[in-house]
Scaffold this active site. Structure first.
Site, PDB file in Angstrom:
ATOM      1  N   ASP A  67      -4.037  -2.965  -6.210  1.00 21.41           N
ATOM      2  CA  ASP A  67      -4.398  -3.828  -5.075  1.00 21.41           C
ATOM      3  C   ASP A  67      -5.803  -4.117  -5.042  1.00 21.41           C
ATOM      4  OD1 ASP A  67      -5.155  -1.212  -4.485  1.00 21.41           O
ATOM      5  OD2 ASP A  67      -3.735  -0.929  -2.998  1.00 21.41           O
ATOM      6  N   ASN A 136       0.411   6.859   6.369  1.00 20.83           N
ATOM      7  CA  ASN A 136       1.282   6.095   6.851  1.00 20.83           C
ATOM      8  C   ASN A 136       2.592   5.639   5.889  1.00 20.83           C
ATOM      9  OD1 ASN A 136       0.459   4.001   5.508  1.00 20.83           O
ATOM     10  ND2 ASN A 136       0.199   2.468   7.197  1.00 20.83           N
ATOM     11  N   HIS A 138       2.260   4.240   3.046  1.00 16.19           N
ATOM     12  CA  HIS A 138       2.074   2.993   2.263  1.00 16.19           C
ATOM     13  C   HIS A 138       1.928   3.411   0.679  1.00 16.19           C
ATOM     14  CE1 HIS A 138      -2.428   2.210   2.702  1.00 16.19           C
ATOM     15  NE2 HIS A 138      -2.264   3.257   1.830  1.00 16.19           N
ATOM     16  N   GLU A 143       2.688  -1.821   3.431  1.00 14.86           N
ATOM     17  CA  GLU A 143       2.557  -1.236   4.612  1.00 14.86           C
ATOM     18  C   GLU A 143       4.212  -0.891   5.269  1.00 14.86           C
ATOM     19  OE1 GLU A 143      -0.433   0.320   5.272  1.00 14.86           O
ATOM     20  OE2 GLU A 143      -1.721  -0.911   5.038  1.00 14.86           O
TER      21      GLU A 143
HETATM   22  P1  PGA Z   1      -6.431   8.267  -0.481  1.00 16.85           P
HETATM   23  O1  PGA Z   1      -5.659   6.941  -0.167  1.00 16.85           O
HETATM   24  O2  PGA Z   1      -6.138   8.461  -1.916  1.00 16.85           O
HETATM   25  O3  PGA Z   1      -7.660   7.852  -0.407  1.00 16.85           O
HETATM   26  O4  PGA Z   1      -5.779   9.234   0.409  1.00 16.85           O
HETATM   27  C1  PGA Z   1      -4.304   6.796  -0.623  1.00 16.85           C
HETATM   28  C2  PGA Z   1      -3.736   5.315  -0.129  1.00 16.85           C
HETATM   29  O5  PGA Z   1      -3.974   5.233   1.103  1.00 16.85           O
HETATM   30  O6  PGA Z   1      -2.812   4.930  -0.828  1.00 16.85           O
END
Ligand code: PGA
Length: 268
Positions: A67, A136, A138, A143
């Protein structure tokens, strides 16, 4: 599905890197799906170390990133383009033509998305996709919603994601509110998936994801449970709620089966 619980973030990163290296060394033209965020940072450090020690060669490896924020300069320190070069690509012998990052400043994102999926297909799909999970639930920037999209697409960032990522943007008004992300179909077509989950703050979401053995679009990561070659690699902190619930369920089942031997198990 395989669930591996390691002691801490350091162990998770070592195991993840050794699994990635094993897969790369098995196949000549390997296609690796990459994630950004805090979680895979130490894994990338381990991969760099292994490359410098001659344990892995990236000469024939192709990468596709999950992404990117929309409308962020590719040299912006918060772009995933910058992140990948800074944290991995600049330190290994990958060829620049083998690096595929989603464009953050295209005039025609729809076309960019279609071309990205086409390119992944033309390369016979992703051999191994590395993933993190948002608090959350995702995956990439897929999302929670009442529907989840299969193909690479543009998306609005969820409020929780904006809150979580705002720490990187001192000027909240300049923070991107949209992103381009591989869809869940693109991700699920990867031949192998390695989901990395570390730290106490991820304990609630991974427990929710694994709790009822069901797919729920409120937790996009639960889609991964359908994959036939999924490894979830957790550290003890991230696994804490999941393990507690698992023990409680085992106790309930035991007590149902042997009512005369009712006893309390230690679930601490
Ligand atoms: P993080 O993010 O590795 O910084 O916890 C993971 C994500 O939001 O997919």
């Amino acid at each position: 599905m395989e669930i591996i619980i390691a002691k801490n973030q350091e162990e998770v990163s070592k195991i993840a890197a050794s699994q990635i290296i094993k897969e790369i060394n098995k196949k000549k033209c390997f296609v690796l799906g990459l994630a950004t965020g805090d979680t895979p940072l130490d894994t990338y450090k381990e991969l760099i170390k292994a490359y410098k020690n001659g344990k892995v060669d990236f000469k024939d490896v192709k990468t596709f990133n999950l992404d990117e924020y929309l409308n962020i300069g590719k040299n912006d320190v918060n772009s995933y383009n910058y992140y990948m070069h800074h944290n991995l690509f600049d330190h290994i012998n990958i060829k620049s033509e083998n690096i595929h990052l989603l464009s953050s400043d295209s005039k025609d994102f729809r076309n960019t998305a279609i071309k990205y999926d086409k390119l992944i297909n033309e390369n016979n799909g992703i051999d191994l996709q590395i993933l993190g999970i948002g608090i959350n639930g995702h995956i990439g920037f897929n999302e929670p919603d009442n529907k989840l999209l299969l193909d690479t697409h543009i998306t609005d960032l969820a409020q929780k994601t904006l809150e979580q990522n705002s720490k990187f943007f001192p000027d909240i008004y300049k923070m991107p509110k949209q992103a381009i992300t591989m869809g869940l179909g693109t991700i699920m077509r990867a031949k192998k998936i390695l989901l990395l989950v570390t730290g106490e703050r991820k304990a609630p979401v991974i427990a929710k994801c694994l709790r009822n053995n069901e797919i729920n679009t409120d937790i996009p990561a639960s889609t991964l449970l359908l994959h036939n070659n999924l490894t979830i690699l957790l550290d003890e902190e991230a696994a804490s709620i999941y393990l507690k619930e698992k023990k409680m369920k085992e106790n309930e089942n035991f007590n149902k089966k042997y009512p005369n031997y009712k006893r309390e198990f230690n679930t601490a």
